[in-house]
Design a protein around this motif. Structure first.
Motif, PDB file in Angstrom:
ATOM      1  N   VAL A  91       0.802  -1.198  -0.130  1.00 34.47           N
ATOM      2  CA  VAL A  91       0.168  -0.005   0.113  1.00 34.47           C
ATOM      3  C   VAL A  91       0.816   1.223  -0.065  1.00 34.47           C
ATOM      4  O   VAL A  91       0.405   2.196  -0.652  1.00 34.47           O
ATOM      5  CB  VAL A  91      -1.049  -0.003   1.179  1.00 34.47           C
ATOM      6  CG1 VAL A  91      -0.342   0.130   2.616  1.00 34.47           C
ATOM      7  CG2 VAL A  91      -2.048   1.006   0.972  1.00 34.47           C
ATOM      8  N   THR A  92       2.028   1.353   0.851  1.00 43.12           N
ATOM      9  CA  THR A  92       2.740   2.365   0.546  1.00 43.12           C
ATOM     10  C   THR A  92       3.501   2.822  -0.912  1.00 43.12           C
ATOM     11  O   THR A  92       3.463   3.620  -1.254  1.00 43.12           O
ATOM     12  CB  THR A  92       3.847   2.258   1.633  1.00 43.12           C
ATOM     13  OG1 THR A  92       4.826   1.059   1.370  1.00 43.12           O
ATOM     14  CG2 THR A  92       3.661   2.445   3.076  1.00 43.12           C
ATOM     15  N   VAL A 128      -0.788   1.932   7.195  1.00 43.89           N
ATOM     16  CA  VAL A 128      -1.805   1.296   5.919  1.00 43.89           C
ATOM     17  C   VAL A 128      -2.729   2.268   5.597  1.00 43.89           C
ATOM     18  O   VAL A 128      -3.274   2.585   4.637  1.00 43.89           O
ATOM     19  CB  VAL A 128      -2.190  -0.034   6.320  1.00 43.89           C
ATOM     20  CG1 VAL A 128      -3.230  -0.563   5.157  1.00 43.89           C
ATOM     21  CG2 VAL A 128      -1.268  -0.981   6.334  1.00 43.89           C
ATOM     22  N   HIS A 129      -3.524   2.737   6.517  1.00 44.76           N
ATOM     23  CA  HIS A 129      -4.683   3.956   6.481  1.00 44.76           C
ATOM     24  C   HIS A 129      -4.117   4.977   5.872  1.00 44.76           C
ATOM     25  O   HIS A 129      -4.867   5.667   5.057  1.00 44.76           O
ATOM     26  CB  HIS A 129      -5.053   4.232   7.835  1.00 44.76           C
ATOM     27  CG  HIS A 129      -6.061   3.199   8.603  1.00 44.76           C
ATOM     28  ND1 HIS A 129      -6.065   3.118   9.784  1.00 44.76           N
ATOM     29  CD2 HIS A 129      -6.453   2.063   8.005  1.00 44.76           C
ATOM     30  CE1 HIS A 129      -6.800   2.163  10.338  1.00 44.76           C
ATOM     31  NE2 HIS A 129      -7.047   1.470   9.313  1.00 44.76           N
ATOM     32  N   GLU A 130      -2.952   5.351   6.259  1.00 45.44           N
ATOM     33  CA  GLU A 130      -2.269   6.536   5.434  1.00 45.44           C
ATOM     34  C   GLU A 130      -2.221   6.477   4.150  1.00 45.44           C
ATOM     35  O   GLU A 130      -2.580   7.188   3.263  1.00 45.44           O
ATOM     36  CB  GLU A 130      -1.080   6.981   6.209  1.00 45.44           C
ATOM     37  CG  GLU A 130      -0.237   8.241   5.693  1.00 45.44           C
ATOM     38  CD  GLU A 130       0.911   8.453   6.085  1.00 45.44           C
ATOM     39  OE1 GLU A 130       1.938   9.175   5.401  1.00 45.44           O
ATOM     40  OE2 GLU A 130       1.490   7.746   7.233  1.00 45.44           O
ATOM     41  N   VAL A 169      -3.573  10.915   8.235  1.00 47.57           N
ATOM     42  CA  VAL A 169      -4.735  10.075   8.029  1.00 47.57           C
ATOM     43  C   VAL A 169      -6.062  10.908   7.949  1.00 47.57           C
ATOM     44  O   VAL A 169      -6.761  10.784   7.343  1.00 47.57           O
ATOM     45  CB  VAL A 169      -4.986   8.722   8.940  1.00 47.57           C
ATOM     46  CG1 VAL A 169      -6.300   8.004   8.868  1.00 47.57           C
ATOM     47  CG2 VAL A 169      -3.831   7.987   9.016  1.00 47.57           C
ATOM     48  N   GLN A 170      -6.012  11.889   8.961  1.00 43.83           N
ATOM     49  CA  GLN A 170      -6.901  12.703   9.140  1.00 43.83           C
ATOM     50  C   GLN A 170      -7.235  13.394   7.934  1.00 43.83           C
ATOM     51  O   GLN A 170      -8.303  13.872   7.198  1.00 43.83           O
ATOM     52  CB  GLN A 170      -6.722  13.832  10.300  1.00 43.83           C
ATOM     53  CG  GLN A 170      -7.310  12.783  11.477  1.00 43.83           C
ATOM     54  CD  GLN A 170      -7.079  13.917  12.757  1.00 43.83           C
ATOM     55  OE1 GLN A 170      -6.321  15.133  12.618  1.00 43.83           O
ATOM     56  NE2 GLN A 170      -7.546  13.755  13.916  1.00 43.83           N
TER      57      GLN A 170
END
Length: 773
Positions: A91-92, A128-130, A169-170
């Motif tokens: 994912v990165t 991963v979220h990022e 992430v936000q």
């Protein structure tokens, strides 16, 4: 099969070499890294992903190179790997590559969105979220990808990530949401999923980029009334005011004001503004130097505030007019545009109109009509409309500034708002005769004829009113006819929009004020539409019957054909014709159309050509009728008593059409043969009334009405059955000498056939016998 075995062997060798440190995967060998994405060894895959990430970070060319090497397919597949480390690496790498537009297009084709969305689950690591949300920030800029993210139920997970402890992430999550909520269904879903509280929490973030994205998202979300309600319940207004009151947040003030502008559409938020003295803070923003975006947004807020009478009064007391006039002179186009919109809102306050006039705002706004910006011209025109509405002094000021000419030119604009406001302003100005003439001299009717073809409701409403105001001038009606405007008017009589329909009827009523326009409107089918409309409960309106009456009043030929009666106030002029009783659903043809028809066996059309007035057929002539008119003026008009005048005129008509015919000899009177011979001689179905030498009831009644109207006597014309027609006259009863004249009056039918000159009391047996067979 052999090639597959060789490939597997190569991967195993590379894996072993990497494991024992004999080689390292560097950015100089991206082919190796891509190849090792298919290794069975998790550690090797992780190192390959890291190498791809490092290589991609060095520039867009590297990202495109990796795309060409086929890195996307295995990376997408690895998103579902059982190893956390592998998923993280994949994912990165994808997140780094997705910055490239070429890579984004490829991801779209490979249907990668569901796999990426799966990485937003709470079980995944923050990194991963990022990078998953980073991928989505780029994909969500595409319309199709936005729809897929929404359809794949991505919004709930993104809302959850707004509360992530990680600012990256936000930031990514709110950016994706900001892109999604540009679409209506996503806005509604965001509200239903309870996303507003999380969004408001982001206003407290330590990172301005997150605050700005949150405000932009709120700006979009609050276009929906239900979302505004929730926003207010969650103390959204107070949180916005906290941002606006904090000087350290000056770079966020524009976005905050834009969101506040949406919220001010609700009366409850307006109350909150007044209760919190928010109006004072807004006024301060108007004078913020070197911050046009803030000034523009603040003015937009004041425009919304000005929607209530109480707010208008307060703004006036704060002398907001002076501030707005100053803002009209700044260089920034957006500030000028917003100021124009505020002037338009403030113009509903009568005192403000006077102040604006004293401050010379009308010439300033008129000059803005020459600017290139379409939005600015539209806003300036709207302001001129507001200032001239119900204010003839401001209307005169627009005229003196040359604004009417510019407004006429703007009727050809592509922007519907500009056209609608221009027509509405011209309508306001046209109430003054001098201004109206000048407006017409600049080709307003030709421009309005084009505007009437628009599909925009606002354009049609204002253009129709403007046409009605200008069409009180005969030259204007003629110009509208030449420009094809009457066709457009008749088409609009079929409109299903009630206000458009009402305004169209009003315009037809005015345009039908003269015979040429009325005849043309009838030719185009207006009469049948209006008749149907007046019978319909759903389509009938205030002006439909008035339009019908106006049309018939100016086209007496059609009125007589349809209604079978002309009142004493209906004055016959040259060009009138009696085509007989109209058949249901059949259009009454014009005189020109009837003249052009080949000779037939039907009843003749009786036409009046007095030699005065206007007829469309220049060859038409009726010398006998003109002689009869002269004789009536010389011999009938000088008589002192009305009764004697009617009797003498009746004898003149009878003599011209074959004399008295005893009732028992009527069947011997050769009028039908005479008319056939006339038609054959003239080679026309249209017979001038004066050329008839043997006429009966219907011919004599028409001639009597024509001569009466020409010399100023008053009579009606009524059609009966079987070629019967008669004239009614009104005489006042005279009391004995030296007594005041009685107001009692009596109606009589004039005998033109059997005892010419005899006046028969209406409703007597003799009168009824004259009217029927």
């Amino acid at each position: 099969m052999q090639e597959t075995s060789i490939f597997v062997v190569k991967c195993l060798i590379l894996s072993l070499l990497c494991q024992f440190g004999f080689i390292s995967i560097e950015s100089k060998s991206p082919e190796t890294a891509v190849l090792l994405l298919n290794s069975p060894e998790e550690d090797v895959i992780v190192k390959a992903c890291e190498a791809i990430f490092t290589f991609a970070e060095k520039g867009d060319e590297n990202k495109v190179s990796l795309l060409g090497l086929g890195a996307l397919d295995p990376l997408i597949r690895l998103l579902s790997h059982s190893s956390r480390a592998v998923r993280r690496g994949a994912v990165t790498a994808l997140g780094s590559m997705a910055v490239s537009s070429e890579v984004m297009k490829a991801l779209k084709k490979l249907n990668a969105i569901p796999s990426i969305l799966a990485k937003l689950s709470p079980e995944e690591e923050t990194v991963v979220h990022e990078f998953a949300t980073l991928c989505l920030t780029h994909l969500s800029k595409d319309f199709t990808c936005k729809a897929q993210i929404f359809d794949s139920n991505g919004l709930p997970a993104l809302i959850q990530l707004l509360s992530s402890p990680d600012p990256d992430v936000q930031k990514n999550s709110v950016e994706v949401i900001c892109n999604l909520v540009q679409d209506y269904k996503s806005r509604l879903a965001f509200h239903k999923l309870g996303g507003i509280p999380s969004l408001l929490e982001l206003l407290k973030s330590d990172f301005p980029v997150i605050q700005r994205l949150a405000l932009r998202t709120l700006h979009c979300i609050t276009t929906d009334p239900d979302s505004r309600h929730t926003f207010r319940e969650q103390q959204g207004f107070e949180k916005l005011m906290d941002v606006l009151s904090n000087a350290d947040f000056h770079d966020l003030h524009a976005e905050a004001l834009q969101t506040l502008s949406n919220c001010l559409s609700d009366s409850q938020t307006l109350k909150l503004v007044h209760q919190s003295r928010g109006l004072t803070r807004l006024l301060q923003f108007l004078q913020t130097p070197n911050a046009p975006e803030v000034q523009s947004a603040a003015v937009d807020c004041l425009t919304k505030v000005a929607q209530s009478p109480e707010s208008l009064r307060l703004l006036h007391e704060e002398e907001i007019e002076k501030v707005l006039v100053e803002l009209l002179s700044v260089e920034d186009i957006s500030v000028k545009t917003s100021a124009c919109q505020a002037v338009a809102a403030m113009s509903f306050h009568l005192d403000s109109k006077d102040v604006f006039r004293d401050l010379g705002v009308v010439p300033t706004l008129t000059r803005l009509l020459r600017r290139e910006s379409l939005k600015l011209r539209a806003a300036a025109t709207r302001a001129l409309y507001g200032l001239s509405h119900g204010d003839q002094l401001n209307a005169l000021s627009i005229y003196n500034s040359g604004g009417h000419e510019l407004l006429v030119q703007q009727l050809y604009e592509a922007c519907p708002k500009t056209v609608a406001s221009s027509a509405a302003t011209l309508h306001n100005m046209a109430a003054q005769e001098a201004i109206r003439s000048s407006i017409l001299s600049h080709g307003a009717m030709r421009a309005l004829a084009e505007a009437l073809k628009s599909k925009d409701t606002a354009v049609l409403l204002s253009s129709l009113l403007c046409v009605a105001e200008l069409a009180c001038e005969e030259d204007a009606r003629a110009e509208l006819r030449r420009a094809g405007g009457l066709e457009a008017l008749v088409r609009l009589l079929h409109s299903h929009h009630q206000e458009v329909l009402k305004n169209a009827c009003f315009a037809v009523k005015v345009c039908a004020s003269d015979e040429p326009s009325a005849v043309e409107l009838c030719r185009l089918g207006a009469l049948e539409v209006l008749q149907e409309m007046t019978r319909s409960e759903s389509r009938r309106n205030t002006f439909s019957e008035l339009a019908l009456n106006s049309l018939l009043k100016s086209n007496l030929s059609v009125k007589y054909s349809l209604m079978g009666r002309l009142a004493s106030t209906d004055i016959i002029t040259s060009g009138f014709y009696d085509a007989g009783k109209a058949r249901t659903g059949q259009r009454v043809l014009t005189l020109e159309e009837l003249i052009q028809q080949p000779l037939n066996q039907h009843r003749p059309v009786f036409a009046v050509f007095t030699g005065t007035g206007k007829t469309n057929d220049e060859t038409a002539d009726d010398g006998v009728l003109q002689t009869l008119i002269k004789e009536a003026k010389e011999n009938v008009l000088p008589l002192t008593a009305e009764r004697e005048q009617y009797a003498a005129l009746a004898r003149l008509v009878s003599e011209a059409m074959g004399g008295a015919v005893p009732e028992d000899q009527l069947h011997e009177f050769p009028w039908t043969l005479h008319l056939s011979e006339l038609k054959f001689h003239l080679q026309s179905n249209v017979v001038p009334i004066g050329s008839i030498r043997k006429g009966i009831y219907c011919h004599r009644a028409l001639l009597f009405k024509c001569l009466s109207d020409c010399i100023g006597l008053s009579c009606s014309l009524v059609r009966g059955d079987y070629n019967r027609a008669w004239n009614e006259v009104v005489l006042f009863d005279e009391d004995p000498p030296n007594m005041q004249r009685s107001l009692r009056r009596s109606r009589f039918i004039v005998d033109l056939m059997h005892q010419p000159g005899r006046l028969l009391d209406v409703d007597t047996p003799a009168a009824l016998q004259y009217q029927t067979i």
